[in-house]
Write an enzyme that holds these catalytic residues in place. Structure first.
Site, PDB file in Angstrom:
ATOM      1  CG  ASP A  48      10.653   5.109 -41.166  1.00  0.00           C
ATOM      2  OD1 ASP A  48      10.936   6.233 -41.623  1.00  0.00           O
ATOM      3  OD2 ASP A  48       9.709   4.408 -41.605  1.00  0.00           O
ATOM      4  CE1 TYR A  53       4.148   2.293 -42.404  1.00  0.00           C
ATOM      5  CE2 TYR A  53       6.003   2.641 -40.940  1.00  0.00           C
ATOM      6  CZ  TYR A  53       5.472   2.628 -42.207  1.00  0.00           C
ATOM      7  OH  TYR A  53       6.277   2.933 -43.280  1.00  0.00           O
ATOM      8  CE  LYS A  78       7.685   6.770 -43.446  1.00  0.00           C
ATOM      9  NZ  LYS A  78       7.551   5.623 -42.557  1.00  0.00           N
ATOM     10  CG  HIS A 111       3.241   7.168 -45.838  1.00  0.00           C
ATOM     11  ND1 HIS A 111       2.850   6.541 -44.680  1.00  0.00           N
ATOM     12  CD2 HIS A 111       4.001   6.256 -46.501  1.00  0.00           C
ATOM     13  CE1 HIS A 111       3.344   5.316 -44.640  1.00  0.00           C
ATOM     14  NE2 HIS A 111       4.052   5.116 -45.735  1.00  0.00           N
ATOM     15  CB  SER A 234      14.025  -7.721 -37.963  1.00  0.00           C
ATOM     16  OG  SER A 234      13.905  -9.029 -37.459  1.00  0.00           O
ATOM     17  CB  VAL A 235       9.372  -8.746 -34.841  1.00  0.00           C
ATOM     18  CG1 VAL A 235       8.484  -7.591 -35.259  1.00  0.00           C
ATOM     19  CG2 VAL A 235       9.085  -9.995 -35.664  1.00  0.00           C
ATOM     20  NE  ARG A 239      15.416 -13.363 -39.447  1.00  0.00           N
ATOM     21  CZ  ARG A 239      14.302 -13.829 -40.002  1.00  0.00           C
ATOM     22  NH1 ARG A 239      13.201 -13.070 -40.017  1.00  0.00           N
ATOM     23  NH2 ARG A 239      14.278 -15.022 -40.534  1.00  0.00           N
TER      24      ARG A 239
HETATM   25  N1  LIG Z   1       7.500   5.088 -46.990  1.00  0.00           N
HETATM   26  C1  LIG Z   1       6.884   3.995 -47.372  1.00  0.00           C
HETATM   27  O1  LIG Z   1       5.948   4.015 -48.180  1.00  0.00           O
HETATM   28  C2  LIG Z   1       7.316   2.691 -46.801  1.00  0.00           C
HETATM   29  C3  LIG Z   1       6.819   1.483 -47.331  1.00  0.00           C
HETATM   30  C4  LIG Z   1       7.276   0.287 -46.775  1.00  0.00           C
HETATM   31  C5  LIG Z   1       8.193   0.307 -45.727  1.00  0.00           C
HETATM   32  N2  LIG Z   1       8.629   1.500 -45.210  1.00  0.00           N
HETATM   33  C6  LIG Z   1       9.592   1.557 -44.084  1.00  0.00           C
HETATM   34  O2  LIG Z   1      10.706   0.731 -44.388  1.00  0.00           O
HETATM   35  C7  LIG Z   1      10.877  -0.228 -43.340  1.00  0.00           C
HETATM   36  C8  LIG Z   1      11.488  -1.508 -43.867  1.00  0.00           C
HETATM   37  O3  LIG Z   1      10.713  -2.043 -44.938  1.00  0.00           O
HETATM   38  P1  LIG Z   1       9.836  -3.369 -44.799  1.00  0.00           P
HETATM   39  O4  LIG Z   1       9.428  -3.561 -43.388  1.00  0.00           O
HETATM   40  O5  LIG Z   1       8.751  -3.277 -45.818  1.00  0.00           O
HETATM   41  O6  LIG Z   1      10.783  -4.530 -45.318  1.00  0.00           O
HETATM   42  P2  LIG Z   1      12.324  -4.992 -45.163  1.00  0.00           P
HETATM   43  O7  LIG Z   1      12.993  -4.282 -44.053  1.00  0.00           O
HETATM   44  O8  LIG Z   1      12.890  -4.951 -46.530  1.00  0.00           O
HETATM   45  O9  LIG Z   1      12.115  -6.537 -44.792  1.00  0.00           O
HETATM   46  C9  LIG Z   1      11.510  -6.944 -43.601  1.00  0.00           C
HETATM   47  C10 LIG Z   1      11.360  -8.475 -43.668  1.00  0.00           C
HETATM   48  O10 LIG Z   1      12.643  -9.091 -43.718  1.00  0.00           O
HETATM   49  C11 LIG Z   1      12.816  -9.957 -42.609  1.00  0.00           C
HETATM   50  N3  LIG Z   1      14.201  -9.757 -42.124  1.00  0.00           N
HETATM   51  C12 LIG Z   1      14.720  -8.632 -41.572  1.00  0.00           C
HETATM   52  N4  LIG Z   1      16.017  -8.807 -41.271  1.00  0.00           N
HETATM   53  C13 LIG Z   1      16.330 -10.068 -41.639  1.00  0.00           C
HETATM   54  C14 LIG Z   1      17.521 -10.835 -41.562  1.00  0.00           C
HETATM   55  N5  LIG Z   1      18.635 -10.323 -41.045  1.00  0.00           N
HETATM   56  N6  LIG Z   1      17.487 -12.109 -42.024  1.00  0.00           N
HETATM   57  C15 LIG Z   1      16.354 -12.629 -42.555  1.00  0.00           C
HETATM   58  N7  LIG Z   1      15.192 -11.948 -42.650  1.00  0.00           N
HETATM   59  C16 LIG Z   1      15.183 -10.674 -42.197  1.00  0.00           C
HETATM   60  C17 LIG Z   1      11.793  -9.532 -41.563  1.00  0.00           C
HETATM   61  O11 LIG Z   1      11.388 -10.641 -40.801  1.00  0.00           O
HETATM   62  P3  LIG Z   1      11.098 -10.624 -39.195  1.00  0.00           P
HETATM   63  O12 LIG Z   1      10.503  -9.292 -38.853  1.00  0.00           O
HETATM   64  O13 LIG Z   1      10.140 -11.759 -39.039  1.00  0.00           O
HETATM   65  O14 LIG Z   1      12.417 -10.866 -38.516  1.00  0.00           O
HETATM   66  C18 LIG Z   1      10.665  -9.042 -42.453  1.00  0.00           C
HETATM   67  O15 LIG Z   1       9.875 -10.125 -42.906  1.00  0.00           O
HETATM   68  C19 LIG Z   1       9.442  -0.391 -42.808  1.00  0.00           C
HETATM   69  O16 LIG Z   1       9.393  -1.059 -41.569  1.00  0.00           O
HETATM   70  C20 LIG Z   1       8.993   1.040 -42.780  1.00  0.00           C
HETATM   71  O17 LIG Z   1       9.540   1.711 -41.670  1.00  0.00           O
HETATM   72  C21 LIG Z   1       8.210   2.685 -45.737  1.00  0.00           C
END
Ligand SMILES: NC(=O)c1ccc[n+]([C@@H]2O[C@H](COP(=O)([O-])OP(=O)(O)OC[C@H]3O[C@@H](n4cnc5c(N)ncnc54)[C@H](OP(=O)(O)O)[C@@H]3O)[C@@H](O)[C@H]2O)c1
Length: 276
Positions: A48, A53, A78, A111, A234-235, A239
């Site tokens: 995604d 991004y 998006k 988006h 995650s990077v 994880r």
């Molecule tokens: N449509 C929209 O408006 C919208 C908005 C926001 C996001 N998104 C999409 O949703 C995806 C996910 O949302 P998000 O990136 O905002 O947040 P998320 O997936 O809820 O959280 C990501 C954070 O959690 C950490 N993390 C991930 N897995 C973990 C684990 N197993 N243990 C501990 N920490 C962990 C990551 O750290 P590290 O990376 O440092 O490991 C990062 O800091 C985005 O990448 C994007 O594709 C869409």
């Protein structure tokens, strides 16, 4: 993780979407291709991204470098708010496809509704055109409240196949999920881990201990059992692997009831009506 362990949810247009995907928001360009390759090696078959991004080129690179057949990977991007409008969306799509280096896209989303611009209906008509021309398989939206969706139902032809919204135990979006289900729309959860903010929660800690998994796995499993598509980011390679390894345990009714007590309504992002 065997990719076939991840359920494929049916979309109303006849395609399917892998229920667990890999999000790349805030993954820096120089880390994206490697993160995508790592995710594909770990068993993800759904990536995604978004124009916002600024890593579409690197997503395409990671997909190609993985050696996995294009047909086996589901790619979403998006259209960004400043590109909304019929002609500008068609141009934005071309730019995204050039950057991705793909000859078709699996899913194109609006988006945000950006209601003060009032261009999402025309933008949706552009997505209908792109689908009609065979450039994208499925079309959907993101951050649409039911009243934005209702306007699309009233003024356009095609019902979005997904709505990607902020969703996690603080914000389970029950009303939106019921509305989506009624209209055959699959709910996709963004920031499924509340951007990591919910990970220290003691209730979730207890559940993680009970099942011998991590808190992130408990939350992702909760999404899977809700029936939403979930796209954790995650990077960190360990994880990335952990977040898709959620098919060896099941949350019971008591676990689900405990998670239901965490609802606060708190958002990590903006309310879609306020982002213009
Ligand atoms: N449509 C929209 O408006 C919208 C908005 C926001 C996001 N998104 C999409 O949703 C995806 C996910 O949302 P998000 O990136 O905002 O947040 P998320 O997936 O809820 O959280 C990501 C954070 O959690 C950490 N993390 C991930 N897995 C973990 C684990 N197993 N243990 C501990 N920490 C962990 C990551 O750290 P590290 O990376 O440092 O490991 C990062 O800091 C985005 O990448 C994007 O594709 C869409």
């Amino acid at each position: 993780m065997d990719p076939s362990a991840v359920p494929a949810l049916s979309l109303s247009d006849g395609y399917t979407i892998p229920q667990v995907g890999f999000g790349v928001y805030k993954v820096p360009q120089h880390q994206t291709a490697e993160a995508v390759r790592t995710a594909l090696e770990a068993g993800y078959r759904h990536i995604d991204t978004a124009t916002l991004y600024a890593n579409e080129a690197q997503v395409g690179q990671g997909v190609r470098e993985s050696g996995i057949a294009r047909e086996d990977i589901f790619v979403t991007t998006k259209v960004w708010n400043s590109d909304q409008g019929f002609d500008s969306t068609l141009r934005a799509f071309d730019t995204s496809m050039d950057l991705l280096g793909l000859d078709y896209l699996d899913l194109y989303l609006i988006h945000w509704p950006a209601p003060t611009q009032d261009r999402y209906v025309d933008t949706w008509r552009a997505l209908e055109r792109l689908q009609g021309d065979g450039r994208v398989r499925s079309i959907g939206v993101s951050n649409f409240h039911p009243h934005h969706l209702q306007r699309l139902f009233d003024e356009t032809e095609i019902v979005p196949v997904v709505n990607q919204i902020e969703l996690h135990p603080w914000l389970p979006q029950t009303e939106a999920r019921v509305f989506h289900k009624k209209h055959g729309i699959v709910t996709e959860a963004w920031s499924p881990l509340a951007r990591g903010g919910i990970l220290g929660n003691p209730t979730l800690d207890l559940l993680a201990e009970k099942h011998g998994v991590s808190v992130a796995q408990v939350i992702i499993r909760w999404h899977v059992q809700l029936g939403t598509v979930v796209i954790p980011k995650s990077v960190t390679p360990s994880r990335i692997a952990e977040n898709i390894d959620v098919f060896g345990f099941e949350l019971d009714d008591a676990d689900l009831a405990a998670i239901a007590t965490l609802e606060t309504g708190e958002r990590t992002g903006r309310d879609p009506d306020d982002l213009g």
